[in-house]
Design a protein around this motif. Structure first.
Motif, PDB file in Angstrom:
ATOM      1  N   CYS A 178      80.154  48.667 -27.963  1.00  0.00           N
ATOM      2  CA  CYS A 178      79.999  47.538 -28.954  1.00  0.00           C
ATOM      3  C   CYS A 178      81.058  47.188 -29.919  1.00  0.00           C
ATOM      4  CB  CYS A 178      78.788  48.003 -30.052  1.00  0.00           C
ATOM      5  SG  CYS A 178      77.071  48.061 -29.590  1.00  0.00           S
ATOM      6  N   ILE A 179      82.070  48.442 -29.939  1.00  0.00           N
ATOM      7  CA  ILE A 179      83.479  48.142 -30.563  1.00  0.00           C
ATOM      8  C   ILE A 179      84.234  47.396 -29.837  1.00  0.00           C
ATOM      9  CG2 ILE A 179      85.396  49.189 -31.341  1.00  0.00           C
ATOM     10  CD1 ILE A 179      83.758  51.520 -32.228  1.00  0.00           C
ATOM     11  N   PHE A 180      84.319  47.669 -28.310  1.00  0.00           N
ATOM     12  CA  PHE A 180      84.952  46.752 -27.343  1.00  0.00           C
ATOM     13  C   PHE A 180      84.598  45.289 -27.320  1.00  0.00           C
ATOM     14  CE2 PHE A 180      85.907  44.946 -23.171  1.00  0.00           C
ATOM     15  CZ  PHE A 180      87.215  45.346 -22.975  1.00  0.00           C
ATOM     16  N   TRP A 181      83.339  45.162 -27.335  1.00  0.00           N
ATOM     17  CA  TRP A 181      82.782  43.720 -27.370  1.00  0.00           C
ATOM     18  C   TRP A 181      82.690  43.054 -28.878  1.00  0.00           C
ATOM     19  CZ3 TRP A 181      83.723  40.753 -23.297  1.00  0.00           C
ATOM     20  CH2 TRP A 181      83.704  41.255 -22.151  1.00  0.00           C
ATOM     21  N   LYS A 182      83.012  43.816 -29.773  1.00  0.00           N
ATOM     22  CA  LYS A 182      82.760  43.315 -31.339  1.00  0.00           C
ATOM     23  C   LYS A 182      81.495  42.875 -31.468  1.00  0.00           C
ATOM     24  CE  LYS A 182      87.747  42.333 -31.919  1.00  0.00           C
ATOM     25  NZ  LYS A 182      88.273  43.219 -30.843  1.00  0.00           N
ATOM     26  N   ASP A 183      80.384  43.770 -31.007  1.00  0.00           N
ATOM     27  CA  ASP A 183      79.038  43.236 -31.161  1.00  0.00           C
ATOM     28  C   ASP A 183      78.437  44.024 -32.458  1.00  0.00           C
ATOM     29  OD1 ASP A 183      76.199  43.217 -30.854  1.00  0.00           O
ATOM     30  OD2 ASP A 183      76.097  43.641 -28.757  1.00  0.00           O
ATOM     31  N   THR A 184      78.792  43.156 -33.511  1.00  0.00           N
ATOM     32  CA  THR A 184      78.327  43.728 -34.650  1.00  0.00           C
ATOM     33  C   THR A 184      77.001  43.968 -35.004  1.00  0.00           C
ATOM     34  OG1 THR A 184      78.521  41.552 -35.708  1.00  0.00           O
ATOM     35  CG2 THR A 184      80.547  42.992 -35.963  1.00  0.00           C
ATOM     36  N   GLN A 185      75.993  43.115 -34.539  1.00  0.00           N
ATOM     37  CA  GLN A 185      74.730  43.282 -34.500  1.00  0.00           C
ATOM     38  C   GLN A 185      74.286  44.846 -33.946  1.00  0.00           C
ATOM     39  OE1 GLN A 185      72.498  40.642 -32.396  1.00  0.00           O
ATOM     40  NE2 GLN A 185      70.430  41.193 -33.087  1.00  0.00           N
ATOM     41  N   HIS A 186      74.755  44.928 -32.874  1.00  0.00           N
ATOM     42  CA  HIS A 186      74.123  46.483 -32.280  1.00  0.00           C
ATOM     43  C   HIS A 186      74.946  47.439 -33.111  1.00  0.00           C
ATOM     44  CE1 HIS A 186      72.780  43.893 -28.680  1.00  0.00           C
ATOM     45  NE2 HIS A 186      71.467  44.369 -29.064  1.00  0.00           N
ATOM     46  N   LEU A 187      76.234  47.347 -33.324  1.00  0.00           N
ATOM     47  CA  LEU A 187      76.884  48.338 -34.244  1.00  0.00           C
ATOM     48  C   LEU A 187      76.055  48.803 -35.359  1.00  0.00           C
ATOM     49  CD1 LEU A 187      80.681  47.701 -34.031  1.00  0.00           C
ATOM     50  CD2 LEU A 187      79.490  49.860 -33.246  1.00  0.00           C
ATOM     51  N   GLU A 188      75.508  47.669 -36.156  1.00  0.00           N
ATOM     52  CA  GLU A 188      74.634  47.830 -37.510  1.00  0.00           C
ATOM     53  C   GLU A 188      73.363  48.823 -37.078  1.00  0.00           C
ATOM     54  OE1 GLU A 188      74.543  45.714 -40.542  1.00  0.00           O
ATOM     55  OE2 GLU A 188      76.311  44.415 -40.275  1.00  0.00           O
ATOM     56  N   LYS A 189      72.761  48.328 -35.964  1.00  0.00           N
ATOM     57  CA  LYS A 189      71.768  48.799 -35.712  1.00  0.00           C
ATOM     58  C   LYS A 189      71.954  50.390 -35.119  1.00  0.00           C
ATOM     59  CE  LYS A 189      67.898  48.783 -32.016  1.00  0.00           C
ATOM     60  NZ  LYS A 189      67.364  48.017 -31.058  1.00  0.00           N
ATOM     61  N   ALA A 190      73.019  50.702 -34.438  1.00  0.00           N
ATOM     62  CA  ALA A 190      73.243  51.792 -34.045  1.00  0.00           C
ATOM     63  C   ALA A 190      73.699  52.889 -35.421  1.00  0.00           C
ATOM     64  CB  ALA A 190      74.263  52.100 -33.262  1.00  0.00           C
ATOM     65  N   LEU A 191      74.411  52.420 -36.054  1.00  0.00           N
ATOM     66  CA  LEU A 191      74.840  53.216 -37.471  1.00  0.00           C
ATOM     67  C   LEU A 191      73.466  53.513 -38.370  1.00  0.00           C
ATOM     68  CD1 LEU A 191      78.228  51.596 -38.020  1.00  0.00           C
ATOM     69  CD2 LEU A 191      77.696  53.827 -36.977  1.00  0.00           C
ATOM     70  N   ARG A 192      72.689  52.348 -38.358  1.00  0.00           N
ATOM     71  CA  ARG A 192      71.388  52.515 -39.135  1.00  0.00           C
ATOM     72  C   ARG A 192      70.527  53.766 -38.676  1.00  0.00           C
ATOM     73  NH1 ARG A 192      70.549  47.454 -39.608  1.00  0.00           N
ATOM     74  NH2 ARG A 192      69.094  47.319 -37.696  1.00  0.00           N
ATOM     75  N   GLU A 193      70.352  53.601 -37.299  1.00  0.00           N
ATOM     76  CA  GLU A 193      69.527  54.482 -36.596  1.00  0.00           C
ATOM     77  C   GLU A 193      70.279  56.217 -36.611  1.00  0.00           C
ATOM     78  OE1 GLU A 193      68.054  53.887 -32.597  1.00  0.00           O
ATOM     79  OE2 GLU A 193      67.450  51.696 -33.285  1.00  0.00           O
ATOM     80  N   LEU A 194      71.683  56.177 -36.696  1.00  0.00           N
ATOM     81  CA  LEU A 194      72.047  57.603 -36.839  1.00  0.00           C
ATOM     82  C   LEU A 194      71.777  58.104 -38.335  1.00  0.00           C
ATOM     83  CD1 LEU A 194      74.211  59.640 -35.855  1.00  0.00           C
ATOM     84  CD2 LEU A 194      75.902  58.377 -37.092  1.00  0.00           C
ATOM     85  N   LYS A 195      71.672  57.310 -39.291  1.00  0.00           N
ATOM     86  CA  LYS A 195      71.262  57.883 -40.725  1.00  0.00           C
ATOM     87  C   LYS A 195      69.933  57.758 -40.556  1.00  0.00           C
ATOM     88  CE  LYS A 195      75.381  55.899 -43.143  1.00  0.00           C
ATOM     89  NZ  LYS A 195      76.045  55.131 -44.250  1.00  0.00           N
ATOM     90  N   GLY A 196      69.149  57.300 -39.844  1.00  0.00           N
ATOM     91  CA  GLY A 196      67.554  57.507 -40.134  1.00  0.00           C
ATOM     92  C   GLY A 196      67.354  59.000 -39.428  1.00  0.00           C
ATOM     93  N   ALA A 197      65.732  59.285 -39.751  1.00  0.00           N
ATOM     94  CA  ALA A 197      65.104  60.488 -39.424  1.00  0.00           C
ATOM     95  C   ALA A 197      64.892  60.231 -37.800  1.00  0.00           C
ATOM     96  CB  ALA A 197      63.924  60.538 -39.932  1.00  0.00           C
ATOM     97  N   GLY A 198      65.213  61.412 -37.037  1.00  0.00           N
ATOM     98  CA  GLY A 198      64.781  61.643 -35.752  1.00  0.00           C
ATOM     99  C   GLY A 198      66.069  61.568 -35.044  1.00  0.00           C
ATOM    100  N   SER A 199      67.184  61.291 -35.376  1.00  0.00           N
ATOM    101  CA  SER A 199      68.513  61.136 -34.832  1.00  0.00           C
ATOM    102  C   SER A 199      68.960  62.624 -34.265  1.00  0.00           C
ATOM    103  CB  SER A 199      69.596  60.812 -35.564  1.00  0.00           C
ATOM    104  OG  SER A 199      70.882  60.955 -35.132  1.00  0.00           O
ATOM    105  N   HIS A 200      69.209  62.542 -32.926  1.00  0.00           N
ATOM    106  CA  HIS A 200      69.684  63.900 -32.261  1.00  0.00           C
ATOM    107  C   HIS A 200      71.143  63.966 -32.004  1.00  0.00           C
ATOM    108  CE1 HIS A 200      65.316  64.907 -31.677  1.00  0.00           C
ATOM    109  NE2 HIS A 200      65.195  63.726 -31.307  1.00  0.00           N
ATOM    110  N   VAL A 201      71.826  63.217 -32.489  1.00  0.00           N
ATOM    111  CA  VAL A 201      73.351  63.259 -32.439  1.00  0.00           C
ATOM    112  C   VAL A 201      73.875  64.315 -33.421  1.00  0.00           C
ATOM    113  CG1 VAL A 201      75.393  61.931 -32.784  1.00  0.00           C
ATOM    114  CG2 VAL A 201      73.337  60.627 -31.976  1.00  0.00           C
ATOM    115  N   GLU A 202      74.807  65.162 -32.710  1.00  0.00           N
ATOM    116  CA  GLU A 202      75.311  66.102 -33.184  1.00  0.00           C
ATOM    117  C   GLU A 202      76.798  65.582 -33.286  1.00  0.00           C
ATOM    118  OE1 GLU A 202      74.713  70.116 -32.018  1.00  0.00           O
ATOM    119  OE2 GLU A 202      72.620  69.440 -31.915  1.00  0.00           O
ATOM    120  N   PRO A 203      77.512  64.979 -34.151  1.00  0.00           N
ATOM    121  CA  PRO A 203      78.613  64.108 -34.156  1.00  0.00           C
ATOM    122  C   PRO A 203      79.978  65.452 -33.780  1.00  0.00           C
ATOM    123  CG  PRO A 203      77.609  63.680 -36.095  1.00  0.00           C
ATOM    124  CD  PRO A 203      76.962  64.600 -35.510  1.00  0.00           C
TER     125      PRO A 203
END
Length: 106
Positions: free
Chosen positions: A43-68
């Motif tokens: 998303c960063i490479f293609w400057k896809d801000t719509q999907h970037l917003e979605k990904a960052l929103r989901e990261l902050k939401g409940a149910g994220s399994h991402v361990e940064p």
């Protein structure tokens, strides 16, 4: 894997098709750290801000399994800068340092 293809493609239409998987209901952007990092990278490479917003929103939401990792934090900072969210970038920076991680260069 579609996200790798999206990042490596030189054809914007092919990349858009690969990134469209993120629009599917139930797309698990935050299922694990590796997938999340690939999503952010493409998303960063293609400057896809719509999907970037979605990904960052989901990261902050409940149910994220991402361990940064330090790479994840660096990508979040870069994504926040692309989205012009200075405070989010600063927050990620401070969180990374609080976790005892060293910044890397992307």
């Amino acid at each position: 894997f579609r996200m790798r293809r999206a990042r490596r493609s030189q054809d914007p239409q092919q990349a858009a098709r690969a990134l469209s998987i993120l629009d599917r209901p139930g797309a698990a952007l935050c299922e694990d750290t590796i997938v999340f990092n690939l999503v952010l990278t493409a998303c960063i490479f293609w400057k896809d801000t719509q999907h970037l917003e979605k990904a960052l929103r989901e990261l902050k939401g409940a149910g994220s399994h991402v361990e940064p990792t330090s790479r994840t934090y660096s990508l979040i900072i870069k994504a926040s800068a692309l989205l012009r969210r200075t405070e989010d970038a600063k927050e990620a920076w401070h969180e990374m340092l609080a976790q005892g991680m060293e910044p890397n260069s992307i």
